[in-house]
Write a protein that holds these residues in place. Structure first.
Motif, PDB file in Angstrom:
ATOM      1  N   ARG A  23      -7.987  -9.802  -6.184  1.00 58.31           N
ATOM      2  CA  ARG A  23      -7.429  -8.626  -5.511  1.00 58.31           C
ATOM      3  C   ARG A  23      -8.521  -7.896  -4.747  1.00 58.31           C
ATOM      4  NH1 ARG A  23      -2.867  -4.365  -7.123  1.00 58.31           N
ATOM      5  NH2 ARG A  23      -3.616  -2.532  -5.987  1.00 58.31           N
ATOM      6  N   VAL A  24      -8.125  -7.279  -3.620  1.00 54.49           N
ATOM      7  CA  VAL A  24      -9.001  -6.407  -2.857  1.00 54.49           C
ATOM      8  C   VAL A  24      -8.209  -5.170  -2.476  1.00 54.49           C
ATOM      9  CG1 VAL A  24      -8.450  -7.652  -0.711  1.00 54.49           C
ATOM     10  CG2 VAL A  24     -10.493  -6.195  -0.826  1.00 54.49           C
ATOM     11  N   ASP A  25      -8.824  -3.976  -2.631  1.00 54.16           N
ATOM     12  CA  ASP A  25      -8.221  -2.698  -2.268  1.00 54.16           C
ATOM     13  C   ASP A  25      -9.133  -1.989  -1.270  1.00 54.16           C
ATOM     14  OD1 ASP A  25      -5.992  -1.685  -4.637  1.00 54.16           O
ATOM     15  OD2 ASP A  25      -7.304  -3.366  -5.123  1.00 54.16           O
ATOM     16  N   TYR A  26      -8.492  -1.335  -0.286  1.00 52.00           N
ATOM     17  CA  TYR A  26      -9.241  -0.556   0.707  1.00 52.00           C
ATOM     18  C   TYR A  26      -8.496   0.753   0.924  1.00 52.00           C
ATOM     19  CZ  TYR A  26     -11.371   0.817   5.151  1.00 52.00           C
ATOM     20  OH  TYR A  26     -12.026   1.495   6.138  1.00 52.00           O
ATOM     21  N   GLN A  86     -11.747  -1.912  -5.381  1.00 55.88           N
ATOM     22  CA  GLN A  86     -11.594  -3.165  -6.123  1.00 55.88           C
ATOM     23  C   GLN A  86     -11.873  -4.362  -5.211  1.00 55.88           C
ATOM     24  OE1 GLN A  86      -8.906  -3.131  -9.872  1.00 55.88           O
ATOM     25  NE2 GLN A  86      -7.528  -2.794  -8.157  1.00 55.88           N
ATOM     26  N   GLU A 102      -3.244  -9.020  -3.062  1.00 58.74           N
ATOM     27  CA  GLU A 102      -3.433  -9.525  -4.421  1.00 58.74           C
ATOM     28  C   GLU A 102      -2.735 -10.868  -4.598  1.00 58.74           C
ATOM     29  OE1 GLU A 102      -2.842  -7.946  -9.028  1.00 58.74           O
ATOM     30  OE2 GLU A 102      -1.457  -7.268  -7.475  1.00 58.74           O
ATOM     31  N   TRP A 125      -3.830   3.702   1.694  1.00 60.14           N
ATOM     32  CA  TRP A 125      -4.253   2.603   0.830  1.00 60.14           C
ATOM     33  C   TRP A 125      -3.578   1.300   1.234  1.00 60.14           C
ATOM     34  CZ3 TRP A 125      -6.849   4.225  -3.901  1.00 60.14           C
ATOM     35  CH2 TRP A 125      -7.263   3.167  -4.718  1.00 60.14           C
ATOM     36  N   GLY A 136       0.820  -1.198   0.000  1.00 60.47           N
ATOM     37  CA  GLY A 136       0.000   0.000   0.000  1.00 60.47           C
ATOM     38  C   GLY A 136       0.852   1.245   0.000  1.00 60.47           C
ATOM     39  N   TYR A 183      -3.699  -3.026  -0.035  1.00 61.33           N
ATOM     40  CA  TYR A 183      -4.261  -4.012  -0.962  1.00 61.33           C
ATOM     41  C   TYR A 183      -3.650  -5.377  -0.686  1.00 61.33           C
ATOM     42  CZ  TYR A 183       0.150  -3.871  -3.527  1.00 61.33           C
ATOM     43  OH  TYR A 183       1.481  -3.951  -3.863  1.00 61.33           O
ATOM     44  N   THR A 227      -5.136   5.399  -8.601  1.00 70.89           N
ATOM     45  CA  THR A 227      -4.042   5.064  -7.705  1.00 70.89           C
ATOM     46  C   THR A 227      -2.899   6.067  -7.848  1.00 70.89           C
ATOM     47  OG1 THR A 227      -3.337   3.488  -9.411  1.00 70.89           O
ATOM     48  CG2 THR A 227      -4.568   2.620  -7.543  1.00 70.89           C
TER      49      THR A 227
END
Length: 445
Positions: A167-170, A205, A153, A149, A123, A151, A232
């Motif tokens: 993948r996950v993004d927060y 995502q 993946e 951020w 991140g 993530y 991003t």
């Protein structure tokens, strides 16, 4: 105006084969290394003579970070190889930039047991200051935490056949409210995760990806393939964003997107999504697709399109139509990159009245002195109808900026930006024009 726009699009489409474009979710600008050539001391590089005695030193220097333009213009191969840390333009211009030693990029999650499963976690933190708000992500005029951020993946590897990942993004920060699934307001995937008037949280995502051979398919919530600038922060050259990116392009989609690598130089995209910037609920239905072609080692052209029903909540009614983006990315030299982008958006409501009709030309010129320093400019012409006013108007913006990397984990991006709006529809603080100073710092982890 619509006919003239279409005529101009046709001319640009024909001319694009002599220009350069790319649409990518990773637009980081990196210096093309001289290592392969400069360290093969049997071959001249940029006019410097072969020096066999430096071969071993060059090999060590490459391992430490690479040889730069200083090898060619600052005393030949000996001067470049003896530096030990890699040399850049500073070696040519009496220490203008100095040696560039980025060091190794580290991660908070190195050595984590997730590595054994092929999962990467990382991140960044982005903090910036803007002298005047422009409502193009930078929502107010003082220091702000734009993006905190993280993530996780698992990238797929189809070299041995079928593979599955995701993948996950927060994120948290002032960019979150522009990154949520606001297209389905007041419903939405994460649209209610606000924290006051400017801050909030978002999950831009969340998808699974499966692939076999040259084919891969994403299913879930993911970033768009439209345009050159992205959400991003580390993947953009400039801190600020273009009118085009913010007003005429989607940020995210929810649905299915397939990618097929026809060859090393040709990639095809195609899929179906529930409109623009929507969550896991019914907001629209549209085709999304495109074609990316590497016309040469230096030139890539990408065409991407969205067509169908974009959404029913974002503009309090039906919005349907067509949108396309053409991006050309040209490596003019090892150090100089030119990007040309043009988008066209034409949408209407349920009774056929115009919702948005926009056309633009964005141009970027970026020069990388070495791995630490780069300078760039962006000029945008944005023609709009339905975004800022019902009447057709033109808005212009020029941005000049620098990227400085004191370490592999740190990016500093100061810039100055001038906006012109003769019709005073874009809400500039000074009426017809506005000058903005901005700077941000990104800490990667």
């Amino acid at each position: 105006m619509k006919l003239s726009k279409i005529a101009m699009l046709a001319a640009i489409a024909c001319a694009s084969y002599t220009s350069s474009m790319t649409a990518s979710a990773n637009d980081t600008i990196e210096l093309v290394s001289h290592c392969a050539a400069a360290c093969d001391c049997g071959e001249p590089v940029c006019g410097c003579e072969p020096v066999d005695a430096c071969a071993d030193a060059c090999a060590d220097n490459c391992d430490a970070g690479g040889c730069g333009l200083g090898d060619c213009l600052g005393g030949g191969c000996d001067g470049g190889c003896d530096s030990g840390c890699g040399c850049g333009l500073g070696g040519c211009l009496d220490g203008l930039c100095g040696d560039c030693c980025l060091g190794e990029q580290w991660s908070l999650f190195d050595g984590c047991c997730l590595d054994d499963c092929g999962i990467s976690v990382g991140g960044w933190l982005q903090y910036g200051y803007v002298s005047k708000a422009n409502s193009l992500f930078n929502s107010y005029d003082h220091g702000q935490l734009n993006q905190a951020w993280i993530y996780a993946e698992r990238a797929i590897d189809t070299s041995c056949g079928f593979d599955i990942g995701g993948r996950v993004d927060y994120m948290y920060g002032t960019d979150s409210q522009d990154t949520q699934a606001f297209g389905t307001d007041p419903r939405g995937w994460d649209n209610g995760w606000d924290n006051g008037g400017n801050y909030g949280r978002a999950m831009p995502q969340l998808y699974l990806e499966a692939g076999y051979g040259d084919l891969s398919v994403k299913a879930g919530h993911f970033y768009t393939i439209i345009g050159w600038e992205v959400v991003t922060a580390p993947d953009n050259f400039f801190y600020s964003h273009a009118y085009t990116m913010y007003n005429s392009e989607p940020f995210t989609h929810t649905g299915i997107l397939a990618t097929y690598n026809v060859s090393d130089n040709v990639t095809v995209y195609g899929g179906w999504t529930e409109g623009w910037d929507s969550g896991f609920d019914d907001n629209g239905d549209n085709f999304i697709g495109g074609l990316s072609v590497g016309l040469s080692d230096a030139l890539t052209v990408t065409y991407a399109t969205v067509a169908g029903r974009f959404g029913e909540a974002r503009f309090n009614g039906v919005e349907k139509g067509y949108m396309q983006s053409i991006v050309a990315d040209l490596a003019v030299s090892d150090n100089l990159q030119y990007i040309f982008q043009t988008d066209f958006l034409d949408t209407e409501d349920a009774v056929g009245d115009t919702v948005r009709n926009t056309f633009d030309i964005n141009q970027y010129l970026i020069y990388s002195f070495n791995d630490c320093w780069a300078a760039g400019g962006r000029f945008e012409w944005y023609n709009q109808e339905g975004v800022y006013s019902a009447n057709e108007t033109d808005i212009y913006a020029l941005t000049l900026g620098v990227n400085y990397k004191p370490h592999a984990n740190v990016i500093v991006r100061p810039e100055v930006r001038w906006d012109w709006d003769d019709d005073q529809v874009a809400g500039l603080e000074d009426g017809e024009d506005q000058t903005t100073f901005a700077v941000d710092t990104i800490f990667l982890f």
